[in-house]
Design a protein around this motif. Sequence first.
Motif, PDB file in Angstrom:
ATOM      1  N   GLN A  77       0.823  -1.201   0.000  1.00 30.50           N
ATOM      2  CA  GLN A  77       0.000   0.000   0.000  1.00 30.50           C
ATOM      3  C   GLN A  77       0.861   1.257   0.000  1.00 30.50           C
ATOM      4  N   GLU A  78       1.933   1.214   0.792  1.00 30.45           N
ATOM      5  CA  GLU A  78       2.842   2.363   0.848  1.00 30.45           C
ATOM      6  C   GLU A  78       3.497   2.610  -0.507  1.00 30.45           C
ATOM      7  N   ALA A  79       3.913   1.516  -1.171  1.00 27.49           N
ATOM      8  CA  ALA A  79       4.535   1.645  -2.492  1.00 27.49           C
ATOM      9  C   ALA A  79       3.548   2.215  -3.502  1.00 27.49           C
ATOM     10  N   SER A  80       2.300   1.745  -3.441  1.00 27.32           N
ATOM     11  CA  SER A  80       1.279   2.244  -4.356  1.00 27.32           C
ATOM     12  C   SER A  80       1.026   3.726  -4.164  1.00 27.32           C
ATOM     13  N   GLU A  81       0.936   4.136  -2.906  1.00 27.34           N
ATOM     14  CA  GLU A  81       0.700   5.551  -2.618  1.00 27.34           C
ATOM     15  C   GLU A  81       1.881   6.408  -3.029  1.00 27.34           C
ATOM     16  N   ALA A  82       3.096   5.883  -2.836  1.00 29.43           N
ATOM     17  CA  ALA A  82       4.286   6.655  -3.165  1.00 29.43           C
ATOM     18  C   ALA A  82       4.384   6.921  -4.658  1.00 29.43           C
ATOM     19  N   THR A  83       3.992   5.944  -5.482  1.00 33.11           N
ATOM     20  CA  THR A  83       4.085   6.121  -6.927  1.00 33.11           C
ATOM     21  C   THR A  83       2.990   7.031  -7.465  1.00 33.11           C
ATOM     22  N   ARG A  84       1.903   7.177  -6.728  1.00 36.85           N
ATOM     23  CA  ARG A  84       0.803   8.025  -7.188  1.00 36.85           C
ATOM     24  C   ARG A  84       0.726   9.356  -6.465  1.00 36.85           C
ATOM     25  N   ASN A  85       1.512   9.494  -5.424  1.00 39.48           N
ATOM     26  CA  ASN A  85       1.384  10.656  -4.559  1.00 39.48           C
ATOM     27  C   ASN A  85       2.133  11.849  -5.147  1.00 39.48           C
ATOM     28  N   ASP A  86       1.507  13.001  -5.169  1.00 41.63           N
ATOM     29  CA  ASP A  86       2.155  14.218  -5.623  1.00 41.63           C
ATOM     30  C   ASP A  86       2.990  14.859  -4.525  1.00 41.63           C
ATOM     31  N   ARG A  87       2.885  14.362  -3.299  1.00 39.17           N
ATOM     32  CA  ARG A  87       3.662  14.928  -2.191  1.00 39.17           C
ATOM     33  C   ARG A  87       5.043  14.296  -2.186  1.00 39.17           C
ATOM     34  N   PRO A  88       6.109  15.116  -2.249  1.00 39.74           N
ATOM     35  CA  PRO A  88       7.460  14.548  -2.249  1.00 39.74           C
ATOM     36  C   PRO A  88       7.729  13.729  -1.001  1.00 39.74           C
ATOM     37  N   THR A  89       8.226  12.518  -1.201  1.00 40.19           N
ATOM     38  CA  THR A  89       8.539  11.634  -0.080  1.00 40.19           C
ATOM     39  C   THR A  89       9.493  10.558  -0.564  1.00 40.19           C
ATOM     40  N   GLY A  90      10.125   9.852   0.367  1.00 35.40           N
ATOM     41  CA  GLY A  90      11.005   8.749   0.007  1.00 35.40           C
ATOM     42  C   GLY A  90      12.415   9.199  -0.319  1.00 35.40           C
ATOM     43  N   MET A  91      13.050   8.529  -1.281  1.00 28.78           N
ATOM     44  CA  MET A  91      14.446   8.769  -1.646  1.00 28.78           C
ATOM     45  C   MET A  91      14.544   9.532  -2.960  1.00 28.78           C
ATOM     46  N   LEU A  92      15.471  10.487  -3.038  1.00 26.14           N
ATOM     47  CA  LEU A  92      15.788  11.166  -4.292  1.00 26.14           C
ATOM     48  C   LEU A  92      17.294  11.086  -4.492  1.00 26.14           C
ATOM     49  N   ARG A  93      17.713  10.357  -5.534  1.00 24.23           N
ATOM     50  CA  ARG A  93      19.138  10.203  -5.848  1.00 24.23           C
ATOM     51  C   ARG A  93      19.483  11.157  -6.978  1.00 24.23           C
ATOM     52  N   LEU A  94      20.268  12.172  -6.664  1.00 21.50           N
ATOM     53  CA  LEU A  94      20.599  13.248  -7.597  1.00 21.50           C
ATOM     54  C   LEU A  94      22.051  13.143  -8.027  1.00 21.50           C
ATOM     55  N   GLY A  95      22.282  13.252  -9.325  1.00 22.58           N
ATOM     56  CA  GLY A  95      23.645  13.307  -9.852  1.00 22.58           C
ATOM     57  C   GLY A  95      23.949  14.706 -10.360  1.00 22.58           C
ATOM     58  N   ALA A  96      25.225  15.084 -10.329  1.00 23.64           N
ATOM     59  CA  ALA A  96      25.626  16.403 -10.796  1.00 23.64           C
ATOM     60  C   ALA A  96      27.101  16.403 -11.163  1.00 23.64           C
ATOM     61  N   MET A  97      27.487  17.330 -12.023  1.00 23.21           N
ATOM     62  CA  MET A  97      28.891  17.568 -12.293  1.00 23.21           C
ATOM     63  C   MET A  97      29.526  18.205 -11.059  1.00 23.21           C
ATOM     64  N   GLU A  98      30.845  18.071 -10.938  1.00 27.27           N
ATOM     65  CA  GLU A  98      31.503  18.581  -9.740  1.00 27.27           C
ATOM     66  C   GLU A  98      31.302  20.083  -9.565  1.00 27.27           C
ATOM     67  N   SER A  99      31.435  20.851 -10.652  1.00 28.73           N
ATOM     68  CA  SER A  99      31.286  22.307 -10.539  1.00 28.73           C
ATOM     69  C   SER A  99      29.882  22.672 -10.081  1.00 28.73           C
ATOM     70  N   THR A 100      28.883  21.964 -10.589  1.00 27.26           N
ATOM     71  CA  THR A 100      27.504  22.216 -10.191  1.00 27.26           C
ATOM     72  C   THR A 100      27.295  21.890  -8.717  1.00 27.26           C
ATOM     73  N   ALA A 101      27.818  20.738  -8.293  1.00 22.06           N
ATOM     74  CA  ALA A 101      27.649  20.323  -6.903  1.00 22.06           C
ATOM     75  C   ALA A 101      28.318  21.292  -5.934  1.00 22.06           C
ATOM     76  N   ALA A 102      29.502  21.778  -6.310  1.00 19.13           N
ATOM     77  CA  ALA A 102      30.270  22.620  -5.402  1.00 19.13           C
ATOM     78  C   ALA A 102      29.736  24.041  -5.320  1.00 19.13           C
ATOM     79  N   VAL A 103      29.252  24.569  -6.441  1.00 16.27           N
ATOM     80  CA  VAL A 103      28.908  25.994  -6.505  1.00 16.27           C
ATOM     81  C   VAL A 103      27.405  26.242  -6.469  1.00 16.27           C
ATOM     82  N   ARG A 104      26.657  25.429  -7.198  1.00 19.64           N
ATOM     83  CA  ARG A 104      25.241  25.716  -7.391  1.00 19.64           C
ATOM     84  C   ARG A 104      24.300  25.023  -6.398  1.00 19.64           C
ATOM     85  N   LEU A 105      24.730  23.927  -5.786  1.00 17.66           N
ATOM     86  CA  LEU A 105      23.779  23.109  -5.043  1.00 17.66           C
ATOM     87  C   LEU A 105      23.722  23.302  -3.527  1.00 17.66           C
ATOM     88  N   PRO A 106      24.761  23.771  -2.854  1.00 16.23           N
ATOM     89  CA  PRO A 106      24.658  23.837  -1.385  1.00 16.23           C
ATOM     90  C   PRO A 106      23.426  24.571  -0.868  1.00 16.23           C
TER      91      PRO A 106
END
Length: 292
Positions: A77-106
């Motif tokens: 049920q939790e998995a079903s709700e998570a895939t349909r839910n518009d509310r941010p929740t769970g895990m977000l795995r973000l990738g970035a270039m080093e310059s972006t991570a160091a300067v733009r993301l903090p």
Amino acid sequence: MFELSDLHTFRAVVQAGGINKAAQTLHRAQSSITVRIQQLEDKLGVPLFIREGRSLQVSPAGKVLMDYAERLLDLAQEASEATRNDRPTGMLRLGAMESTAAVRLPQPLGLYHEMYPDVTLELYCDDPRELIQRVLQGELDTALIADPMSDKRLNSMAIYEEELVIVAEAKHPPIASPRDVPSRALLAFHSGCPHRQRLEDWFARARTKPQRIVEVGSYHVILGCVAVGMGIALMPRSVLGTYAERSRLSVHPLPSKFNRAITRLIWRKDGPEANILALSRVLFKAHGRFQD
């Protein structure tokens, strides 16, 4: 071995205290419930109920299964709700270039954590080519990369524009073309870096080649090497603001064909978007482009 629907039927019988009431709760025929329970017992090879006349008592094996059934059905049920839910929740795995991570993301990532505390965010750095592959393979949910990006399996959103500049040691004379770089030594990331490719293209347009390319693993190391005269480098101007010894460097503009790069947020078209779109709103907000 069995389906979630088997567990759902089994739990209904246990909670209702019998097949008749479970059939009423599930709006199904009593006989179908009986057959389903018997099939489940056959699959498991153990009795799930102790039958005494017309009454049912949960067997020891049934009590064990009930514990697992509760957890598995709740998780489904939790998995079903998570895939349909518009509310941010769970895990977000973000990738970035080093310059972006160091300067733009903090700042944006701090803001994201405040606005969406139910999301656990993980950040990984790599070059754009690898980031694209990791998003396509499902290892990352989304990534910030520099153009170009043309894979039709991905959604993309322009987030901000970077100004790219040539950086040399402080005493270096003005650089208007690659021929103004006597050593023709370049300091850059490995070949997957789009900024390195842009610098090589700049040399190629002038019909000349770098004498050598020194591959370095971080922008701060590149800047340190540039400051002592080992060569030149191309990088986003925003990176220079993080370098404590800025006075040891000279900055040289590039022609308009080479001096702009768009950073895009990418994600799979078939992936859940709630967390990713929330991130895009935070990125726009942090850079003054998004209005609530």
